[in-house]
Design a protein around this motif. Structure first.
Motif, PDB file in Angstrom:
ATOM      1  N   TYR A  85       0.832  -1.205   0.000  1.00 25.03           N
ATOM      2  CA  TYR A  85       0.000   0.000   0.000  1.00 25.03           C
ATOM      3  C   TYR A  85       0.867   1.256   0.000  1.00 25.03           C
ATOM      4  CZ  TYR A  85      -3.272   3.578   1.501  1.00 25.03           C
ATOM      5  OH  TYR A  85      -4.008   4.724   1.589  1.00 25.03           O
ATOM      6  N   ALA A  86       1.911   1.258   0.824  1.00 27.97           N
ATOM      7  CA  ALA A  86       2.821   2.406   0.854  1.00 27.97           C
ATOM      8  C   ALA A  86       3.459   2.623  -0.515  1.00 27.97           C
ATOM      9  CB  ALA A  86       3.896   2.199   1.918  1.00 27.97           C
ATOM     10  N   GLU A  87       3.806   1.536  -1.170  1.00 30.82           N
ATOM     11  CA  GLU A  87       4.405   1.635  -2.499  1.00 30.82           C
ATOM     12  C   GLU A  87       3.435   2.231  -3.517  1.00 30.82           C
ATOM     13  OE1 GLU A  87       6.174  -1.460  -5.760  1.00 30.82           O
ATOM     14  OE2 GLU A  87       6.592  -1.846  -3.643  1.00 30.82           O
ATOM     15  N   THR A  88       2.154   1.866  -3.425  1.00 28.38           N
ATOM     16  CA  THR A  88       1.176   2.429  -4.360  1.00 28.38           C
ATOM     17  C   THR A  88       1.021   3.927  -4.136  1.00 28.38           C
ATOM     18  OG1 THR A  88      -0.731   1.960  -2.933  1.00 28.38           O
ATOM     19  CG2 THR A  88      -0.136   0.276  -4.559  1.00 28.38           C
ATOM     20  N   LEU A  89       1.120   4.347  -2.881  1.00 24.75           N
ATOM     21  CA  LEU A  89       1.049   5.782  -2.597  1.00 24.75           C
ATOM     22  C   LEU A  89       2.293   6.509  -3.092  1.00 24.75           C
ATOM     23  CD1 LEU A  89      -0.417   5.826   1.025  1.00 24.75           C
ATOM     24  CD2 LEU A  89      -1.578   6.499  -1.075  1.00 24.75           C
ATOM     25  N   GLU A  90       3.445   5.916  -2.842  1.00 23.24           N
ATOM     26  CA  GLU A  90       4.703   6.551  -3.246  1.00 23.24           C
ATOM     27  C   GLU A  90       4.805   6.698  -4.758  1.00 23.24           C
ATOM     28  OE1 GLU A  90       7.278   4.792   0.511  1.00 23.24           O
ATOM     29  OE2 GLU A  90       7.410   3.817  -1.439  1.00 23.24           O
TER      30      GLU A  90
ATOM     31  N   GLU B 258      -7.565   2.599  -8.037  1.00 15.59           N
ATOM     32  CA  GLU B 258      -7.979   1.197  -8.062  1.00 15.59           C
ATOM     33  C   GLU B 258      -6.908   0.301  -7.438  1.00 15.59           C
ATOM     34  OE1 GLU B 258      -7.858   2.999 -11.136  1.00 15.59           O
ATOM     35  OE2 GLU B 258      -9.912   3.662 -10.776  1.00 15.59           O
ATOM     36  N   LYS B 259      -5.640   0.573  -7.757  1.00 17.88           N
ATOM     37  CA  LYS B 259      -4.556  -0.232  -7.184  1.00 17.88           C
ATOM     38  C   LYS B 259      -4.429   0.030  -5.690  1.00 17.88           C
ATOM     39  CE  LYS B 259      -1.656  -1.158 -11.128  1.00 17.88           C
ATOM     40  NZ  LYS B 259      -0.281  -1.201 -11.623  1.00 17.88           N
ATOM     41  N   GLN B 260      -4.610   1.276  -5.286  1.00 19.37           N
ATOM     42  CA  GLN B 260      -4.555   1.597  -3.863  1.00 19.37           C
ATOM     43  C   GLN B 260      -5.687   0.900  -3.115  1.00 19.37           C
ATOM     44  OE1 GLN B 260      -4.446   5.854  -3.375  1.00 19.37           O
ATOM     45  NE2 GLN B 260      -2.654   6.068  -4.697  1.00 19.37           N
ATOM     46  N   GLN B 261      -6.872   0.903  -3.714  1.00 19.85           N
ATOM     47  CA  GLN B 261      -8.012   0.251  -3.070  1.00 19.85           C
ATOM     48  C   GLN B 261      -7.816  -1.259  -2.992  1.00 19.85           C
ATOM     49  OE1 GLN B 261     -10.554   1.877  -1.520  1.00 19.85           O
ATOM     50  NE2 GLN B 261     -11.012  -0.175  -0.745  1.00 19.85           N
ATOM     51  N   ALA B 262      -7.204  -1.840  -4.021  1.00 23.61           N
ATOM     52  CA  ALA B 262      -6.927  -3.281  -3.990  1.00 23.61           C
ATOM     53  C   ALA B 262      -5.963  -3.612  -2.848  1.00 23.61           C
ATOM     54  CB  ALA B 262      -6.358  -3.734  -5.324  1.00 23.61           C
TER      55      ALA B 262
ATOM     56  N   ALA C 294       4.487   8.705   5.866  1.00 20.52           N
ATOM     57  CA  ALA C 294       5.266   9.611   5.018  1.00 20.52           C
ATOM     58  C   ALA C 294       4.661   9.686   3.615  1.00 20.52           C
ATOM     59  CB  ALA C 294       6.720   9.151   4.951  1.00 20.52           C
ATOM     60  N   ALA C 295       4.242   8.548   3.098  1.00 20.65           N
ATOM     61  CA  ALA C 295       3.628   8.531   1.767  1.00 20.65           C
ATOM     62  C   ALA C 295       2.296   9.268   1.773  1.00 20.65           C
ATOM     63  CB  ALA C 295       3.442   7.089   1.291  1.00 20.65           C
ATOM     64  N   GLN C 296       1.511   9.096   2.839  1.00 22.07           N
ATOM     65  CA  GLN C 296       0.236   9.798   2.936  1.00 22.07           C
ATOM     66  C   GLN C 296       0.448  11.307   3.043  1.00 22.07           C
ATOM     67  OE1 GLN C 296      -1.540   7.802   6.327  1.00 22.07           O
ATOM     68  NE2 GLN C 296      -2.745   6.455   5.013  1.00 22.07           N
ATOM     69  N   LYS C 297       1.471  11.736   3.787  1.00 27.81           N
ATOM     70  CA  LYS C 297       1.769  13.165   3.897  1.00 27.81           C
ATOM     71  C   LYS C 297       2.199  13.738   2.556  1.00 27.81           C
ATOM     72  CE  LYS C 297       3.064  13.166   8.742  1.00 27.81           C
ATOM     73  NZ  LYS C 297       4.173  13.272   9.696  1.00 27.81           N
ATOM     74  N   ALA C 298       3.012  12.974   1.823  1.00 23.61           N
ATOM     75  CA  ALA C 298       3.472  13.441   0.509  1.00 23.61           C
ATOM     76  C   ALA C 298       2.289  13.612  -0.441  1.00 23.61           C
ATOM     77  CB  ALA C 298       4.494  12.469  -0.071  1.00 23.61           C
ATOM     78  N   VAL C 299       1.347  12.701  -0.401  1.00 27.50           N
ATOM     79  CA  VAL C 299       0.155  12.795  -1.243  1.00 27.50           C
ATOM     80  C   VAL C 299      -0.669  14.014  -0.836  1.00 27.50           C
ATOM     81  CG1 VAL C 299      -2.047  11.681  -1.784  1.00 27.50           C
ATOM     82  CG2 VAL C 299       0.057  10.352  -1.837  1.00 27.50           C
ATOM     83  N   ALA C 300      -0.803  14.224   0.463  1.00 26.37           N
ATOM     84  CA  ALA C 300      -1.580  15.365   0.952  1.00 26.37           C
ATOM     85  C   ALA C 300      -0.909  16.687   0.599  1.00 26.37           C
ATOM     86  CB  ALA C 300      -1.771  15.255   2.455  1.00 26.37           C
ATOM     87  N   MET C 301       0.419  16.725   0.635  1.00 27.10           N
ATOM     88  CA  MET C 301       1.154  17.955   0.312  1.00 27.10           C
ATOM     89  C   MET C 301       0.995  18.342  -1.153  1.00 27.10           C
ATOM     90  SD  MET C 301       2.456  19.124   3.069  1.00 27.10           S
ATOM     91  CE  MET C 301       3.770  20.215   2.623  1.00 27.10           C
ATOM     92  N   GLU C 302       0.790  17.357  -1.993  1.00 25.20           N
ATOM     93  CA  GLU C 302       0.599  17.632  -3.411  1.00 25.20           C
ATOM     94  C   GLU C 302      -0.803  18.145  -3.706  1.00 25.20           C
ATOM     95  OE1 GLU C 302       1.489  14.112  -5.577  1.00 25.20           O
ATOM     96  OE2 GLU C 302       3.648  14.387  -5.397  1.00 25.20           O
ATOM     97  N   GLY C 303      -1.649  18.092  -2.704  1.00 22.21           N
ATOM     98  CA  GLY C 303      -3.014  18.551  -2.890  1.00 22.21           C
ATOM     99  C   GLY C 303      -3.901  17.521  -3.549  1.00 22.21           C
ATOM    100  N   ALA C 304      -3.421  16.315  -3.625  1.00 17.07           N
ATOM    101  CA  ALA C 304      -4.218  15.236  -4.224  1.00 17.07           C
ATOM    102  C   ALA C 304      -5.346  14.870  -3.270  1.00 17.07           C
ATOM    103  CB  ALA C 304      -3.342  14.022  -4.511  1.00 17.07           C
TER     104      ALA C 304
END
Length: 118
Positions: A37-42, A48-52, A94-104
């Motif tokens: 899951y962390a890899e899919t975020l990174e 769809e892949k994240q949900q899987a 860390a991956a979740q923070k990076a996604v949030a920082m991008e505004g995604a």
């Protein structure tokens, strides 16, 4: 001769089956799924892949719940895998923070509150 072949086959089968689906195997599977899951975020893979990956995590936690381990056994299990769980937790956060920082779209669940020792 047939008897030895049969004993060998049964012995090999028993060696392969032992340990399958036990608490240790499930914890290793849980940590591996969290890493996926962390890899899919990174890699910013599609939702769809994240949900899987999240579905696999949920399935593993359900398997762990079905074991109905005692409080002492749960504590021992989590103590045994404490370092790995901390490492993967830091990676996911860390991956979740990076996604949030991008505004995604940051609708990432809190995975570590879903399964804790009872």
């Amino acid at each position: 001769m047939k008897r030895y072949a049969a004993y060998g086959a049964v012995g090999a089968l028993l060696l392969c089956v032992t340990g399958c689906g036990g608490p240790d195997a499930l914890m290793r599977e849980f940590v591996a799924n969290l890493n996926v899951y962390a890899e899919t975020l990174e890699k910013r893979e599609p939702k769809e892949k994240q949900q899987a990956a999240l579905d696999r995590i949920k399935a593993t936690t359900e398997k762990l719940d079905r074991l109905k381990l005692s409080k002492e056994d749960q504590d021992k299990l989590f103590t045994r895998y404490d370092a790995e769980l901390k490492r993967v937790k830091e990676r996911v956060e860390a991956a979740q923070k990076a996604v949030a920082m991008e505004g995604a779209d940051a609708d990432t669940p809190d995975l570590f509150s879903t399964f804790k020792p009872k």
